[in-house]
Design a protein around this motif. Sequence first.
Motif, PDB file in Angstrom:
ATOM      1  N   ASN A   1      -1.857  -3.893   3.650  1.00 17.96           N
ATOM      2  CA  ASN A   1      -1.849  -4.290   5.065  1.00 17.96           C
ATOM      3  C   ASN A   1      -2.008  -3.086   5.983  1.00 17.96           C
ATOM      4  OD1 ASN A   1       0.613  -3.129   4.730  1.00 17.96           O
ATOM      5  ND2 ASN A   1       1.824  -4.988   5.083  1.00 17.96           N
TER       6      ASN A   1
ATOM      7  N   ILE B   1      -0.138  -0.659   6.600  1.00 18.29           N
ATOM      8  CA  ILE B   1       1.053  -0.312   7.383  1.00 18.29           C
ATOM      9  C   ILE B   1       2.285  -0.462   6.509  1.00 18.29           C
ATOM     10  CG2 ILE B   1       1.606  -2.657   8.249  1.00 18.29           C
ATOM     11  CD1 ILE B   1       1.741  -0.831  11.070  1.00 18.29           C
ATOM     12  N   TYR B   2       3.392   0.120   6.938  1.00 17.47           N
ATOM     13  CA  TYR B   2       4.674  -0.142   6.295  1.00 17.47           C
ATOM     14  C   TYR B   2       5.315  -1.310   7.026  1.00 17.47           C
ATOM     15  CZ  TYR B   2       4.595   4.318   3.754  1.00 17.47           C
ATOM     16  OH  TYR B   2       4.273   5.351   2.907  1.00 17.47           O
ATOM     17  N   GLY B   3       5.347  -2.460   6.373  1.00 17.45           N
ATOM     18  CA  GLY B   3       5.888  -3.648   7.021  1.00 17.45           C
ATOM     19  C   GLY B   3       7.411  -3.665   7.017  1.00 17.45           C
TER      20      GLY B   3
ATOM     21  N   ASP C   1       0.814  -1.205   0.000  1.00 17.06           N
ATOM     22  CA  ASP C   1       0.000   0.000   0.000  1.00 17.06           C
ATOM     23  C   ASP C   1       0.854   1.264   0.000  1.00 17.06           C
ATOM     24  OD1 ASP C   1       0.634  -1.285   2.409  1.00 17.06           O
ATOM     25  OD2 ASP C   1      -0.820  -0.136   3.552  1.00 17.06           O
ATOM     26  N   GLY C   2       1.990   1.218   0.664  1.00 14.07           N
ATOM     27  CA  GLY C   2       2.853   2.395   0.682  1.00 14.07           C
ATOM     28  C   GLY C   2       3.539   2.577  -0.659  1.00 14.07           C
TER      29      GLY C   2
HETATM   30 MG   LIG Z   1       2.034  -2.089   3.586  1.00 17.53          MG
END
Ligand SMILES: [Mg+2]
Lengths: 597, 597, 297, 297
Positions: free
Chosen positions: C139, C141-143, C111-112
């Motif tokens: 997700n 978030i930045y995983g 997503d980022g």
């Molecule tokens: Mg992500």
Amino acid sequence: MTINGTDLQIAFCGSAGDGTIAVGDILKQAMAMAGYRVIAFDQYPAEIRGFGKCVSRTRVTGEQVYSMKQQTDILVSLDDSHAIPHASEVRDFGAVIYDNAPMSLMMEGEHISGHLQPGQIPYALPIREISERATGSNRGRNMVALGFVAGLYGLQQDVFHTIIARKFKTKPAAVTKDNTAAFDAGFDLGAGEFLFDEVSIGAPPAKAKHEARMLSGNSAVVEGCLDAGIEAYFGYPITPATTIMERLVTEMPKRGKRALQTEDEISAIAATIGAGYAGVRSATATSGPGLALMAEMLGLSVMAEVPSVIFVSQRGGPSTGMPTKTEQSDLNLAVFGGSGDAQRIVLAPTNVEGCWRCAGKAFEMAERYQTPVIVLLDLYLSNRYETVIVSPDERFEASSSKAMVPAKSGEKYQRFAKTDDGISPRAIPGQAGGIHTVTGLEHNDLGRPSDQANIHMDMSEKRHNKLSKAVDHPGITITKRFGDEGDVEVGILAWGSTFGESLEAMMLARDEGIKCAAMKVVMMSPLPEQPISEFMDSANEVLLPELNYEGQFAGIVSGTLGRPVNRLNMVPGTPMRVDDILNEIRRLAGREAKDAA
Amino acid sequence: MTINGTDLQIAFCGSAGDGTIAVGDILKQAMAMAGYRVIAFDQYPAEIRGFGKCVSRTRVTGEQVYSMKQQTDILVSLDDSHAIPHASEVRDFGAVIYDNAPMSLMMEGEHISGHLQPGQIPYALPIREISERATGSNRGRNMVALGFVAGLYGLQQDVFHTIIARKFKTKPAAVTKDNTAAFDAGFDLGAGEFLFDEVSIGAPPAKAKHEARMLSGNSAVVEGCLDAGIEAYFGYPITPATTIMERLVTEMPKRGKRALQTEDEISAIAATIGAGYAGVRSATATSGPGLALMAEMLGLSVMAEVPSVIFVSQRGGPSTGMPTKTEQSDLNLAVFGGSGDAQRIVLAPTNVEGCWRCAGKAFEMAERYQTPVIVLLDLYLSNRYETVIVSPDERFEASSSKAMVPAKSGEKYQRFAKTDDGISPRAIPGQAGGIHTVTGLEHNDLGRPSDQANIHMDMSEKRHNKLSKAVDHPGITITKRFGDEGDVEVGILAWGSTFGESLEAMMLARDEGIKCAAMKVVMMSPLPEQPISEFMDSANEVLLPELNYEGQFAGIVSGTLGRPVNRLNMVPGTPMRVDDILNEIRRLAGREAKDAA
Amino acid sequence: MTAELKEPVYLEEKLKDIQDSGRLDFRSGSLPTWCPGCGYYSMTEGVTNSLNELGLKNENVVCVSGIGCASRFPFFVDVYGFHTLHGRTLPVATGIKTANDDLTVVVVGGDGDGFAIGGGHIPHAAKRNVDITYLLFDNGIYGLTKGQTSPTSSMGFKTSTTPYENREQPLKPLMMVLSYGASWVGQAYAGHQHHLAGMIKKAIAHRGFSYLHILSPCVTFDKTDMTYQNMNMAVRPLPEDHDSSDQMAAMIEAGKTDAPGLGVLFEEIRPTLSDNLDAIATSAGADIKAKTAQAAE
Amino acid sequence: MTAELKEPVYLEEKLKDIQDSGRLDFRSGSLPTWCPGCGYYSMTEGVTNSLNELGLKNENVVCVSGIGCASRFPFFVDVYGFHTLHGRTLPVATGIKTANDDLTVVVVGGDGDGFAIGGGHIPHAAKRNVDITYLLFDNGIYGLTKGQTSPTSSMGFKTSTTPYENREQPLKPLMMVLSYGASWVGQAYAGHQHHLAGMIKKAIAHRGFSYLHILSPCVTFDKTDMTYQNMNMAVRPLPEDHDSSDQMAAMIEAGKTDAPGLGVLFEEIRPTLSDNLDAIATSAGADIKAKTAQAAE
Ligand SMILES: [Mg+2]
Ligand SMILES: Cc1ncc(C[n+]2csc(CCOP(=O)(O)OP(=O)(O)O)c2C)c(N)n1
Ligand SMILES: Cc1ncc(C[n+]2csc(CCOP(=O)(O)OP(=O)(O)O)c2C)c(N)n1
Ligand code: SF4
Ligand code: SF4
Ligand SMILES: [Mg+2]
């Protein structure tokens, strides 16, 4: 510079609406067709609206030259307010041609006649009147003036007729007729006038073996791309590079090739790299601000060893700077722009033919050395026209890619293997037995990410060593010495468009008895250390003139070789004046500087 | 390097799950509280999943040092498979501490005991057993080992108690109790063991006048920002800079200041410049790939003369490179990254205190000289911890902006006027009488676009000249010489984190009788030419060690001064080895090189 | 620090251990490095099966990744791969497709990567109808960078960059991509692996730009918001009567982010970028058919 | 080429001539350099009037431009100005607003600046609800660089970069901006100057991110497509019963690019970026009110 035979520089000044550029265009086409060498540089207004000043300068010579002359032989005013500032450029016995009854009311002092120097020869003509008489309108003024010049200096009337007909062939027949009539009226007038000028026009040189093409730097880039078999182009408009894209999107589809305007420069270079990965010759073109945006992607092209070709036409900087002015200040960005140790090949042609050659060679090099290749032009070079004569036998390699050696079954393809010649075998999607992944991460011989010390050290070495082979790439001269041989008082090291003025200054200095040589450097990165070192060894003083404030190439030369050079830097937005270089040569040679003409 | 009194380097090796980093953390906090100077560098696994190797190294000294030692005094293994590769780093009579009954079944040769050198002192302890006895679980193994070290070397038990309590104060009380119990059990065991080691722990130095803070390079940047009164922060996460943002988004709101995660690096720097234009101190932080994306915007900050501060923590490059490895290869990008002649200020601290100071000074300089200031760290410096002692009297200037002089009514504000001190008066939106527009185009003194030659030449000069004043900026040492005075055999010119190892090597070389000096350079652009020149004059040979392949700073020094240096380049992803520098010094001084330890 | 100089341990070697242990069963020669339980695992299965079922040859497929936990995906499948830069997958893929139409190009990303740094490229890939498949693992978030806020993080979510809570309204990727004119838009959930695999196949089979939004929990950095538990409750199939040729109907479904509808939201057939480039070459006078015939020789 | 060295002629001097001639009537000290008849002229009038009517002080207004024919607008009005880079207006404006809430920030730009190179920033300015006004002049072409295709160029349009005709489907900026969650979205037409001026005022008055799409013919480089003649026929007011609080209704209207509806498509009130940043500071324990009071002293 002493030119055998013909050497005539003609400037038309006016507004865009006066047909200034158009008439300059006809002049250069005609002279080229007549067999002369031509070099020409037009200046357009910066504003969108066409009320700005246009200057169209053309130099016609018997043999190849590398720059415009500093002095004008013939100045034609189509608008006195724009021509006056250029009056001082006209040499002794040079001609100044203007309308004795201008278009609009003018005040005392607004007439060019009041601005001439003693020794300049005025030709005050009834230009508008002649136009009206010949064509029924004043729109033929430019053609009358052109005809006058041709008549006065005895230029070939018939080639002008041919070129005029060609230029207007898509227009109604009356257009050709009127323009020809205006030209002829001017020609007759000129032929009957007395020519005070000492300069005579020699016959054109013996017909060259190969056809001369009249190309601007940008159009030479386009021809180079096409001749090298470009398959994909991605670009985003930006002055002064836009015309490269505009010509490619027109020409490539005719050949079944693909050109696409992208949403920005990052996508342009990304797509160029994507296409390069997929195995075709691909390129993009931009100027300094766009190149700045591409810096991260260039690093990917270096790390993933994927070929890409980037044409950069420099303009005044920093930042948006001066979009319609010339400068050589993007060199540092081209050579150093990217994170990490991201060396790439940077070529900087010095004339229009060089633009063609560097363009073609850029594709060969990008493919052979699996690297980004930046070709650095500047606005002056992009927009100036020259007659270019290249043998049709001179061809670019159709493919210079290192062939794939399919992996043995059960083994992985070693895309980044170390080899004897320092270059890893490529493989292109679609090829069986070559499957691999490329990445911007450091990686091992298979392309798998790794941050082991020895792998990073070896791979860094591999990426740098392979580029050092590029200095011996066939078919391109990456340094060349001109002028006196052996030890000299002053050696000029020059690059890009400034080489032309440097050569001119060097010749003049030799005429004054200064022992002098000039070296042009075409490959800016990796720097051809040996020939430059040898050249510097041979010169008492080394002068490095360039159109930037910081002395960018001087920094690279000193930084690489650890030795000093004399810098000559200026940022006027216009080409460097030959006189400024000449004075510096004189100073370094211990002679007295003279006032600029 | 000879350190008076205490000098002990302790390494814990294990997996993340072993509490390796945690126990290293307690050690450094405790030693700092006891009054020693501490420097420490942890290495984490690169993978997301925490199964990788952790090494936590701490050096405890009586006085300030600039680097880790190459040799370890005490190695503690919490996982033999991870500790074995580090066994060779332990010096003669150094201690190697390990579990005599490890956690998992191991093969012959997988025990560290089989990998020790003669002279290293093994302490095979029932670590797990003691942990289970003291706490009922094996989770206290790390604390037992730490306690053992403290007991063996006679470190202050009470400060460990304090730090353990502090560390777990948000957890249930049993956690502190168990950890203390494990520690104490280890301590008792250690205190009863015989210490073969020749090294003794001196009493901590006289209590420093000011409180010592234990800071990493990145957290020192954060403190510097806060101390300088940062008002706005914009950033995009990227290793190894992310922790700067993570701390600022936590700390700034407490002070009513604003920090924002943007959509990318281009927006981060654009917003930083926007906030700078609006008159507040603003900054962003990134690593090489992000800096590459910022190159165009940096040019705007230069041209529009709007202050901006950019922290860059370098990692292995080019491209995505090696995100969790250290390198000094973004210097060229920091100094040259941008189109046109876009000189900016670049500072590179050499230790953690320098991170604090450069951060604060960056805001002063950006504001005073109306320019972007890049502060260049690297992963090693960003992540390493040091005790930092700064006088609370040392304050950064709250504002260093040139005051506005309102325009006379009817006149336009001369935002870019030439002034005696070379710096134009600013005006901030909201201020009456200061209305003006800034632009990335070249412009006149009012800020109006202009591409006149004289204006571009004058303004280029103004933009460059003002920066040359920064080398005299108060409160920061931009170059400093260490070691022998007068003429020396070898002079080491070093920057960034590599200065620490260079200093260490220089001291060792002097111990060997080589006349030797080292200069740290903190301002990389504009280059402090005079002190560097003088330093080079005083040295027979100049050595420039740096963690990059191309010799980037060497190129800048030679490029600016036109003289050669001896380069020492390597890219292992880890700090440079003191021995490698020392050998090079020996070679340049005509001594024989010795094998690395 | 000599340890750093030792010989590399290739992932392959590790893989053998693990495969022998029978714990994992992947089709490529490399060991995925995702956290156990991560939504990304669903990708390997789904993509490899689809490629297989679509009868594609390995060497004619290119997998393009940006930067994020998806980055390494190309290394886990036995096709050509390009691990590019953060946010730049789509322009690189456009270049690949422009160079060679015959390749099947699958783009994977987070997503980022897609909606933060890469957000400017999606509209143009969609508008041009580049014939690629974009699998976006959302997700929230930045995983890879260990837990910062992403453009789709929900309001109130606490992360390392919004420690006091995220107060920004999350973006709605599906609405966005529909507004760009994407010619195939679908949604799937990593927790429903079978449905996901089917959707991946449809997405790849579509001729044109297909965007598959995959809700994919990050088990390591999100313990509160987009968890399997929460998502299991929230997702639902698209209504049976959903008309996937109706852009506004799709838009309405796309807006329901509280109850994400799984399935094909929208599909249409229109000329791809390559179709258009060929048409241009034809208007310019080039004989495209001849060119194709020649290539086939 | 000594001519280049002569003293600059400031635009002011030229302006005087022209103002004395009575031909033009502008409020600032500088002469706009747009082509006669260009849609951009409507901006000067509309913006200056609105600022005046809203009772703002000149020094509290900042006008931000990118690169395109709108670039020079800041020089034509008597407020603070920042002529930034191509596509980067919104992040710069976000920085300005973050630094100082009390400023009124007006961003101007073209379709290329906004939806090509700058396309990645709009979603985030909208999502954050940065309290700025974005006046986007859509002429369906690149004007400043003399006539290349833009993201909104219509299909079939021939330009210097699509000489054989543009075959890409144009983007639909209004749908896009709605999908981003912009809190105020409107459309106006440079040919309806009076309506436009009113819309500019409303857009500036809105607290939050307001996006005004202005259809604005480029008389120099577009003689066939988005001409005044064609646009005069196409535009229409939004239906009287249009509910501007209904995002889907707005979306439907936004889709009708053949018959552009003029007026306010959507508006909602929700916390701005500054509101959120203040709330965060408050949760972190800062006394924001005290800070504001202090600032007011
Ligand atoms: Mg992500
Ligand atoms: C230019 C650049 N900026 C930042 C980074 C650091 N970075 C790597 S991945 C990532 C975000 C990943 O988030 P997402 O795309 O959502 O993928 P996920 O890991 O969550 O699947 C960031 C910020 C980078 N590699 N390059
Ligand atoms: C980084 C960068 N790329 C390209 C350019 C060249 N450029 C200037 S304006 C422009 C497009 C203008 O089009 P638009 O935004 O639609 O504005 P218009 O002139 O049509 O109003 C371009 C490509 C630039 N200045 N900077
Ligand atoms: S960090 Fe999150 S997204 Fe990345 S692999 Fe682990 S669980 Fe998956
Ligand atoms: S080029 Fe077009 S948009 Fe630009 S000023 Fe002229 S008419 Fe207006
Ligand atoms: Mg436009």
